[in-house]
Design an enzyme around this catalytic site. Structure first.
Site, PDB file in Angstrom:
ATOM      1  N   ARG A   1      -1.483  -7.342  40.516  1.00 59.98           N
ATOM      2  CA  ARG A   1      -1.889  -6.161  41.286  1.00 59.98           C
ATOM      3  C   ARG A   1      -3.146  -6.471  42.106  1.00 59.98           C
ATOM      4  O   ARG A   1      -4.134  -6.980  41.561  1.00 59.98           O
ATOM      5  CB  ARG A   1      -2.172  -5.014  40.306  1.00 59.98           C
ATOM      6  CG  ARG A   1      -2.841  -3.816  40.894  1.00 59.98           C
ATOM      7  CD  ARG A   1      -1.883  -2.987  41.702  1.00 59.98           C
ATOM      8  NE  ARG A   1      -2.513  -1.742  42.117  1.00 59.98           N
ATOM      9  CZ  ARG A   1      -2.043  -0.995  43.087  1.00 59.98           C
ATOM     10  NH1 ARG A   1      -0.953  -1.353  43.745  1.00 59.98           N
ATOM     11  NH2 ARG A   1      -2.645   0.119  43.412  1.00 59.98           N
TER      12      ARG A   1
ATOM     13  N   GLU B   1       0.206   5.182   5.807  1.00 60.53           N
ATOM     14  CA  GLU B   1      -0.138   4.244   4.716  1.00 60.53           C
ATOM     15  C   GLU B   1      -1.644   4.248   4.450  1.00 60.53           C
ATOM     16  O   GLU B   1      -2.251   3.216   4.150  1.00 60.53           O
ATOM     17  CB  GLU B   1       0.449   2.864   4.983  1.00 60.53           C
ATOM     18  CG  GLU B   1       1.974   2.951   5.089  1.00 60.53           C
ATOM     19  CD  GLU B   1       2.705   1.650   5.010  1.00 60.53           C
ATOM     20  OE1 GLU B   1       2.262   0.755   4.288  1.00 60.53           O
ATOM     21  OE2 GLU B   1       3.756   1.533   5.688  1.00 60.53           O
TER      22      GLU B   1
ATOM     23  N   GLY C   1      -2.329   4.465  37.694  1.00 61.78           N
ATOM     24  CA  GLY C   1      -1.222   5.429  37.707  1.00 61.78           C
ATOM     25  C   GLY C   1       0.049   4.857  37.088  1.00 61.78           C
ATOM     26  O   GLY C   1       0.800   5.559  36.397  1.00 61.78           O
TER      27      GLY C   1
HETATM   28  N1  CAA Z   1      -4.393  -0.972  -7.207  1.00 55.75           N
HETATM   29  C1  CAA Z   1      -4.174  -0.646  -8.507  1.00 55.75           C
HETATM   30  N2  CAA Z   1      -4.638   0.494  -9.065  1.00 55.75           N
HETATM   31  C2  CAA Z   1      -5.340   1.322  -8.282  1.00 55.75           C
HETATM   32  C3  CAA Z   1      -5.611   1.052  -6.933  1.00 55.75           C
HETATM   33  C4  CAA Z   1      -5.105  -0.145  -6.400  1.00 55.75           C
HETATM   34  N3  CAA Z   1      -5.302  -0.487  -5.110  1.00 55.75           N
HETATM   35  N4  CAA Z   1      -6.328   2.071  -6.407  1.00 55.75           N
HETATM   36  C5  CAA Z   1      -6.511   2.952  -7.406  1.00 55.75           C
HETATM   37  N5  CAA Z   1      -5.905   2.490  -8.534  1.00 55.75           N
HETATM   38  C6  CAA Z   1      -5.890   3.120  -9.846  1.00 55.75           C
HETATM   39  C7  CAA Z   1      -7.300   3.289 -10.398  1.00 55.75           C
HETATM   40  O1  CAA Z   1      -7.700   2.126 -11.089  1.00 55.75           O
HETATM   41  C8  CAA Z   1      -7.108   4.472 -11.311  1.00 55.75           C
HETATM   42  O2  CAA Z   1      -6.499   4.067 -12.507  1.00 55.75           O
HETATM   43  P1  CAA Z   1      -7.283   4.151 -13.942  1.00 55.75           P
HETATM   44  O3  CAA Z   1      -7.648   5.581 -14.124  1.00 55.75           O
HETATM   45  O4  CAA Z   1      -6.300   3.627 -14.914  1.00 55.75           O
HETATM   46  O5  CAA Z   1      -8.497   3.278 -13.769  1.00 55.75           O
HETATM   47  C9  CAA Z   1      -6.090   5.316 -10.597  1.00 55.75           C
HETATM   48  O6  CAA Z   1      -5.380   4.440  -9.728  1.00 55.75           O
HETATM   49  C10 CAA Z   1      -6.685   6.444  -9.802  1.00 55.75           C
HETATM   50  O7  CAA Z   1      -7.585   5.854  -8.883  1.00 55.75           O
HETATM   51  P2  CAA Z   1      -8.768   6.661  -8.194  1.00 55.75           P
HETATM   52  O8  CAA Z   1      -9.558   7.367  -9.252  1.00 55.75           O
HETATM   53  O9  CAA Z   1      -9.455   5.711  -7.301  1.00 55.75           O
HETATM   54  O10 CAA Z   1      -7.937   7.772  -7.394  1.00 55.75           O
HETATM   55  P3  CAA Z   1      -8.381   8.751  -6.248  1.00 55.75           P
HETATM   56  O11 CAA Z   1      -7.778  10.067  -6.511  1.00 55.75           O
HETATM   57  O12 CAA Z   1      -9.855   8.674  -6.047  1.00 55.75           O
HETATM   58  O13 CAA Z   1      -7.574   8.169  -4.986  1.00 55.75           O
HETATM   59  C11 CAA Z   1      -7.214   6.801  -3.077  1.00 55.75           C
HETATM   60  C12 CAA Z   1      -7.698   6.898  -4.521  1.00 55.75           C
HETATM   61  C13 CAA Z   1      -7.554   5.389  -2.649  1.00 55.75           C
HETATM   62  C14 CAA Z   1      -7.871   7.797  -2.196  1.00 55.75           C
HETATM   63  C15 CAA Z   1      -5.680   6.991  -3.048  1.00 55.75           C
HETATM   64  O14 CAA Z   1      -5.332   8.318  -3.398  1.00 55.75           O
HETATM   65  C16 CAA Z   1      -5.072   6.652  -1.715  1.00 55.75           C
HETATM   66  O15 CAA Z   1      -4.836   5.482  -1.408  1.00 55.75           O
HETATM   67  N6  CAA Z   1      -4.761   7.680  -0.898  1.00 55.75           N
HETATM   68  C17 CAA Z   1      -4.029   7.468   0.364  1.00 55.75           C
HETATM   69  C18 CAA Z   1      -2.553   7.537   0.097  1.00 55.75           C
HETATM   70  C19 CAA Z   1      -1.777   6.929   1.225  1.00 55.75           C
HETATM   71  O16 CAA Z   1      -2.051   5.833   1.682  1.00 55.75           O
HETATM   72  N7  CAA Z   1      -0.720   7.659   1.615  1.00 55.75           N
HETATM   73  C20 CAA Z   1       0.171   7.185   2.629  1.00 55.75           C
HETATM   74  C21 CAA Z   1       1.569   7.472   2.191  1.00 55.75           C
HETATM   75  S1  CAA Z   1       2.730   6.252   2.461  1.00 55.75           S
HETATM   76  C22 CAA Z   1       3.291   6.509   4.013  1.00 55.75           C
HETATM   77  O17 CAA Z   1       2.512   6.554   4.927  1.00 55.75           O
HETATM   78  C23 CAA Z   1       4.760   6.724   4.128  1.00 55.75           C
HETATM   79  C24 CAA Z   1       5.507   5.997   5.107  1.00 55.75           C
HETATM   80  O18 CAA Z   1       6.703   6.155   5.104  1.00 55.75           O
HETATM   81  C25 CAA Z   1       4.949   5.023   6.099  1.00 55.75           C
END
Ligand code: CAA
Length: 391
Positions: free
Chosen positions: A268, A363, A340
């Site tokens: 361009r 995710e 544009g």
């Molecule tokens: N690996 C293993 N275990 C894990 C972990 C990980 N990465 N993250 C947390 N845990 C475990 C913790 O150790 C804990 O276990 P224990 O009690 O036995 O120690 C338990 O999980 C709870 O962890 P938290 O207390 O940290 O939980 P939280 O309520 O504070 O939430 C969070 C943590 C990271 C916010 C989580 O809820 C999260 O990732 N939320 C986002 C969810 C998400 O990504 N959703 C997208 C949906 S998928 C999608 O998009 C669909 C599609 O089709 C594309």
């Protein structure tokens, strides 16, 4: 860090690039405009082994590493981010969990079908009132002795209408909070499974996203993945890997925008010279190239850590948040460079800009990635040596 790709990785990159340019590119604008699912293209991706890239060959997969998988997603997303997410969900969010934690029976019955692409899979975690706050699952999987009775609604499910296998995260013991959650494999044609209408989305419009309702769905106990109460951990571990897939998709979208912008800026002309000769445009291109490279390095690093069996949750979150923000920023710049022409469908960059947005949301939103990263560094995981070489 220099990632020297192996011959196998270079070959699959070449194959994916060629496939994207010859098979995905034709019709990509119309598929986006009319929300047409890329049925034939997905069939061809399945034939190439792209639906089960990291699955053991014993169960129909290619048995390749995460880096190879990320490279393929990137190549597809440069041209068609919808095809990339269809593939990514099947690999990262469904096949991976069964391959890693499934029983022999689940692998024989389901994984072979998923990795060959004969069946598509979907991952059912999000709910109308449980998105970022994933522990607040309202979908119930009642324990009925030899089976579960599932009731509830899932939202924003990628591959929702095409999947024949649902990996459903549901609460069995609400009093145990996240420790009462299970991951259960549900066949889509089980009585009581109802698929909602396809969402009319801003981007990734040729991928199918739906809600799914479960009304008194009976599923045998043998379909639970892993031990009782392992569902939330499985979901979190699955998403750690899924975020590598989305980061790869975002790198691909950004790299696609860069390629198109370089081409356009050389062709361009304004004020008698190609617009690339204007510093205002050349510097935009320089920033795009620099940040795409940074995002790719973070992506490769996360994939490398996963392949080496090291902790990769923080690295995956870093790759996803950075790559998705780079994708959004630089697809917007690509539209600006195209002027544009960038605002009309024919030039592709407006589609890339719309596709980029979702990578900051699904995710785990950018905010959730920052939560994961900040929790990790506050626990002392600030520095990890990254001077590793692949190959
Ligand atoms: N690996 C293993 N275990 C894990 C972990 C990980 N990465 N993250 C947390 N845990 C475990 C913790 O150790 C804990 O276990 P224990 O009690 O036995 O120690 C338990 O999980 C709870 O962890 P938290 O207390 O940290 O939980 P939280 O309520 O504070 O939430 C969070 C943590 C990271 C916010 C989580 O809820 C999260 O990732 N939320 C986002 C969810 C998400 O990504 N959703 C997208 C949906 S998928 C999608 O998009 C669909 C599609 O089709 C594309």
């Amino acid at each position: 860090m220099i990632f020297k790709l192996t011959e196998e990785q270079q070959a699959i990159q070449e194959a994916a690039r060629d496939f994207a340019n010859t098979v995905l590119l034709p019709g990509v604008i119309e598929r986006d405009r009319s929300m047409i699912y890329p049925q034939d293209q997905v069939k061809q991706m399945s034939a190439m082994g792209f639906m089960g890239m990291m699955v053991d060959p014993e169960f129909g997969g290619l048995g390749m590493d995460t880096l190879s998988y990320a490279i393929v997603i990137e190549e597809l997303a440069k041209i068609d981010a919808s095809a990339a997410i269809i593939m990514s969900v099947n690999n990262s969010l469904v096949a991976w969990g069964i391959n890693e934690y499934g029983s022999q029976l689940q692998k024989e019955k389901y994984l072979t079908k998923i990795s060959s692409g004969e069946w598509m899979g979907c991952f059912c975690l999000s709910e109308p009132e449980a998105g970022s706050d994933a522990t607040s699952q309202k979908t119930i999987a009642e324990d009925k002795g030899d089976h579960y009775l599932i009731n509830g609604t899932k939202n924003w499910i990628s591959n929702g209408s095409t999947a024949k296998l649902h990996l459903v995260i549901a609460q069995t013991h609400p009093e145990l909070k996240h420790k009462g959650i299970n991951a259960i494999l549900v066949e889509a044609d089980t009585p009581g499974v109802q698929i909602g209408a396809k969402e009319d989305k801003m981007g990734i419009r040729s991928s199918d996203t739906t809600s799914i309702m479960y009304n008194d769905v009976v599923v045998p106990k043998e379909n639970r993945i892993g031990p009782e109460g392992f569902g939330f951990k499985l979901a979190m571990k699955t998403l750690d890997g899924g975020r590598i897939g989305v980061a790869a998709q975002a790198v691909g979208i950004a790299a696609g925008a860069l390629q198109l912008s370089l081409k356009y800026a050389k062709e361009r002309k304004t004020f008698g010279v190609p617009i690339a000769d204007h510093q205002a445009i050349a510097f935009k291109l320089a920033d795009m190239a620099t940040e795409v490279e940074c995002a790719r390095q973070l992506l490769y690093h996360a994939a490398y850590l996963k392949d080496k069996g090291k902790e990769y949750g923080k690295a995956a979150a870093m790759a996803k948040v950075f790559a998705s923000e780079v994708a959004m920023k630089h697809t917007t710049e690509a539209v600006q460079i195209h002027g544009g022409y960038g605002y009309v469908k024919e030039y592709h960059v407006e589609r890339l800009m719309r596709d980029a947005k979702i990578t900051q949301i699904y995710e785990g939103t950018s905010e959730i990635q920052r939560l994961v990263i900040s929790r990790s560094i506050l626990q002392g995981n600030v520095y990890e040596p990254i001077f590793v070489n692949n190959g």
